[in-house]
Design a protein around this motif. Structure first.
Motif, PDB file in Angstrom:
ATOM      1  N   LYS A  26       0.830  -1.211   0.000  1.00  0.00           N
ATOM      2  CA  LYS A  26       0.000   0.000   0.000  1.00  0.00           C
ATOM      3  C   LYS A  26       0.861   1.257   0.000  1.00  0.00           C
ATOM      4  O   LYS A  26       0.576   2.226  -0.712  1.00  0.00           O
ATOM      5  CB  LYS A  26      -0.926  -0.001   1.210  1.00  0.00           C
ATOM      6  N   LYS A  27       1.918   1.231   0.786  1.00  0.00           N
ATOM      7  CA  LYS A  27       2.809   2.387   0.841  1.00  0.00           C
ATOM      8  C   LYS A  27       3.482   2.610  -0.510  1.00  0.00           C
ATOM      9  O   LYS A  27       3.595   3.746  -0.980  1.00  0.00           O
ATOM     10  CB  LYS A  27       3.864   2.192   1.927  1.00  0.00           C
ATOM     11  N   GLY A  28       3.908   1.532  -1.154  1.00  0.00           N
ATOM     12  CA  GLY A  28       4.529   1.656  -2.472  1.00  0.00           C
ATOM     13  C   GLY A  28       3.579   2.232  -3.499  1.00  0.00           C
ATOM     14  O   GLY A  28       3.966   3.071  -4.324  1.00  0.00           O
ATOM     15  N   LEU A  29       2.307   1.806  -3.444  1.00  0.00           N
ATOM     16  CA  LEU A  29       1.302   2.323  -4.375  1.00  0.00           C
ATOM     17  C   LEU A  29       1.048   3.805  -4.133  1.00  0.00           C
ATOM     18  O   LEU A  29       0.949   4.590  -5.084  1.00  0.00           O
ATOM     19  CB  LEU A  29       0.008   1.529  -4.227  1.00  0.00           C
ATOM     20  N   LYS A 149       5.578  -1.978  -4.467  1.00  0.00           N
ATOM     21  CA  LYS A 149       5.952  -2.347  -3.104  1.00  0.00           C
ATOM     22  C   LYS A 149       7.082  -1.444  -2.624  1.00  0.00           C
ATOM     23  O   LYS A 149       8.091  -1.287  -3.317  1.00  0.00           O
ATOM     24  CB  LYS A 149       6.400  -3.820  -3.050  1.00  0.00           C
ATOM     25  N   TRP A 150       6.886  -0.830  -1.457  1.00  0.00           N
ATOM     26  CA  TRP A 150       7.937  -0.030  -0.831  1.00  0.00           C
ATOM     27  C   TRP A 150       8.914  -0.979  -0.148  1.00  0.00           C
ATOM     28  O   TRP A 150       8.519  -1.902   0.570  1.00  0.00           O
ATOM     29  CB  TRP A 150       7.326   0.926   0.178  1.00  0.00           C
ATOM     30  N   ARG A 166       8.597  -2.715  -8.418  1.00  0.00           N
ATOM     31  CA  ARG A 166       7.369  -2.754  -9.201  1.00  0.00           C
ATOM     32  C   ARG A 166       7.425  -3.947 -10.155  1.00  0.00           C
ATOM     33  O   ARG A 166       8.441  -4.208 -10.792  1.00  0.00           O
ATOM     34  CB  ARG A 166       7.122  -1.440  -9.937  1.00  0.00           C
ATOM     35  N   ILE A 167       6.312  -4.655 -10.210  1.00  0.00           N
ATOM     36  CA  ILE A 167       6.200  -5.849 -11.042  1.00  0.00           C
ATOM     37  C   ILE A 167       5.202  -5.568 -12.155  1.00  0.00           C
ATOM     38  O   ILE A 167       4.056  -5.192 -11.882  1.00  0.00           O
ATOM     39  CB  ILE A 167       5.741  -7.052 -10.203  1.00  0.00           C
TER      40      ILE A 167
END
Length: 258
Positions: A26-29, A149-150, A166-167
């Protein structure tokens, strides 16, 4: 009174949980969305650049090109790249329409054949004009195209960055994942590692010489090193302008033949 204090304590604790217990995904997004927001609003951009191809023996081939880019309200950006030099690629054009979720549309105009060729989404992992940049590297980088993803907050070259994974969502991508170090001030990457479908490190892109154009930071040099082929490519910008107002027709496939 004790019950009221306890209830208040529980409410405050629960209210703090989403931030404290925020998942890396969520943090990465959220970081990716914020970076995208900070890069929006440039309207249109014109750029002049040089692309240098370097083989495993150090031999160099230089190419000059221009790029025009326009924002769209519904989907991603649209861009047209035109090769100016040398003679064997002069007049070659590539048109890209990016989308938030579906595969991008790309067309290539080849002056020797005097026709426009549509690039299949299955070929997006192929090399662009013989360089170490793939078609998908030059296509959509929309948030929706990746799972984010963070990994950590850290420093790179003395600058504060987010390290993110990131995938690609598309199974047609040539990459299994990308690890990128995003500058917290520029809201753009300083370095990105690209891993092939086997999960092995394939390429590393290094982003240098950021300059602020209006409200937006723009890179002026990208070096892409292929660890597997020992080849590299470098793109440098001699001119970048934002706030350009382009006609929609300039980004239609029919316009490539003009």
């Amino acid at each position: 009174m004790k019950a009221a204090v306890l209830a208040l304590s529980i409410a405050l604790t629960l209210g703090a949980l989403p931030l404290a217990a925020q998942s890396p995904e969520k943090k990465g997004l959220e970081i990716a969305k914020e970076n995208e927001k900070m890069n929006d609003g440039f309207v249109g951009e014109y750029a002049e650049m040089t692309m240098v191809l370097i083989n495993a023996h150090g031999d160099r081939i230089e190419r000059k090109m221009t790029t025009q880019t326009r924002e769209t309200k519904r989907e991603g950006d649209q861009s047209v790249s035109l090769f100016l030099w040398p003679a064997d690629v002069k007049g070659t054009k590539m048109l890209t329409w990016t989308y938030k979720k579906k595969d991008d549309d790309q067309w290539l105009y080849l002056p020797a054949l005097k026709r426009v060729k549509r690039i299949s989404s299955r070929n997006k992992s192929g090399a662009f004009m013989g360089s170490e940049f793939a078609y998908e590297d030059l296509g959509s980088q929309e948030v929706e195209k990746f799972k984010h993803k963070w990994l950590e907050d850290t420093r790179l070259d003395g600058r504060e960055v987010w390290k993110l994974q990131r995938i690609p969502v598309s199974r047609k991508s040539g990459y299994s994942k990308q690890i990128t170090w995003v500058d917290k001030e520029y809201h753009n990457p300083l370095k990105t590692e690209y891993y092939d479908r086997k999960g092995e490190l394939m390429k590393t892109a290094t982003f240098r010489d950021y300059r602020k154009l209006g409200e937006h930071w723009r890179v002026h040099e990208i070096e892409m090193n292929n660890h597997q082929t020992k080849k590299s490519s470098i793109i440098t910008w001699s001119k970048r302008e934002v706030g350009k107002d382009y006609d929609e027709y300039e980004f239609e496939s029919d316009s490539l033949v003009n």
